[in-house]
Design an enzyme around this catalytic site. Sequence first.
Site, short mmCIF file in Angstrom:
data_model
loop_
_atom_site.label_atom_id
_atom_site.label_comp_id
_atom_site.label_asym_id
_atom_site.label_seq_id
_atom_site.Cartn_x
_atom_site.Cartn_y
_atom_site.Cartn_z
CB SER A 225 -0.91 0.00 1.23
OG SER A 225 -0.13 0.23 2.39
CE LYS A 226 -2.55 3.78 -1.65
NZ LYS A 226 -3.87 3.50 -1.95
NE ARG A 227 0.49 0.52 6.22
CZ ARG A 227 1.19 -0.62 6.33
NH1 ARG A 227 2.35 -0.63 6.92
NH2 ARG A 227 0.70 -1.75 5.84
N GLY A 229 5.40 3.43 0.54
CA GLY A 229 6.05 4.24 -0.48
C GLY A 229 5.29 4.05 -1.77
#
Length: 446
Positions: A225-227, A229
């Site tokens: 996920s965006k978490r 990067g």
Amino acid sequence: MRVRFAPSPTGQLHIGGARTALYNWLAARHAGGRFILRIEDTDRERSTPENIAHILEALRWLELDWDEAIVHQTDNEERHRQVLERLLDEGRAYRTTATGDDVKAWKAEHGAGRGYRGTPMADGAVRLHVPDEGATVVHDLIRGDAVFQHEHLDDPVIARADGSPLFNLAVAIDDHDAEITHVVRGEDHISNTPKQLLVLEALGAPKPVYAHLPLLHGPDGRKLSKRHGAASVQDLRDAGYLPEAVRNYLALLGWGDADDETLIPTDELVKRFDLGRVSKNPARFDEQKLRWMNGRYLRGLGTEELTRRIEAFTGRERLGPAVAISEEKIQTLADFWPLAGFLYDGPSDDPKAREKWLAQTGHAALTDARLALAELTDWSHAGIEAALGAVVEARAAKPRDVYQPLRVAVAGTTVSPGIFETLSVLGREETLRRIDAALAAAPASA
RNA sequence: GCCGCCAUCGUCUAGGGGACUAGGACGCCGCCCUCUCACGGCGGAAACCGGGGUUCGAAUCCCCGUGGCGGUACCA
């Protein structure tokens, strides 16, 4: 060989999806087959034209070209409904209003491992009849055979009460109509496969070969996920990665051949790729290795091409000289401007660096360097190096005690391309102006 | 819960019964190069999930366990 990549446009193209697309593409190109793009937009709530545009943009950026007109699953709805009618007429499917709770209740009675069998009704959602006996075997190029005993399988819902086709029905029909020979998709679809196979069987249609790819996870083993990067292809592009490097990296995330090579250009990937050699275990997306690989690709581009890419990435022009002296210090296109932007936009401001290198001895060394540079006639890398070398010698200083103050004066920070290269690109006039400004801002007495 | 998939260094992988003192790559550590940061070169630490089998011999085959993951929708 005919393969398809069938994303559902519910967001940007994720890295896992990109890898699925890449493997399909590689398999097709390797075999001289066809790579077909199908948009699975039957989920009207979440499928938007913007998302479709994002996916196409991502595929184009990755340079994964498809061979035939894009198929939109919703365009085939009439066909899906016809097949549904036929299945209903032939008694291979039935309607029922049973809800999830009804199914649960049924299982409480018949056993948790027993597949749900409904009672045909006048209306409701459409379920496919699954025989009680026997099993459906999924032949998988990567995993071998997976056996699904029919007694465990629920009668799958293949259409809503309003007759609109559901995923497992639409996919089976579309794959059949497009004469797909190899279904290459994520492992999360493996339990859908027997349902689709059962639809195909009810239709009397031939069955494709499957290849279920292991899933991609983030560095912590959890869903990407965006978490973590970068999570989408767009993220990768914005982070300054090269499409050829991304292809190489993604190809190796879950596949490898006996040669053990790491840097494999795309044409070579096409030659070597083999679905049968795809790994069975899930892989983690590790951006560190991509960064390294991207650096290698970036340096392999040649200054001219790299300059074009960096200019396109930054939106700035005439960066050639700066690129030439920065090439070996950057891993991504995005690394360039923070490193060399000072050549164009003036020194950045790093108070700590100024404090450390422009006070006392630094100030004196800079003063000496300014004198030497002011009289220098040969403003070239070699000339600058000779002149500054003489300053170092005259001051009996360590090289860094002359070069760092200079670097901080012209770049504003302690990190930059080589100092001689930097000054030669900057030019005498600008160099002296920046030195003077630095000298004035940090008086020797301070 | 049920159904299914998977299991080699921190990570990606090579390995398909003896060639394994388990190889490569990223990362990490050290050294060299060096004006900073890098690049590059050299070297190092680092793994077969556990237990049973099968076999003269198992990282490789089988079983069990454990763990991870996926699915279990009138989503895709």
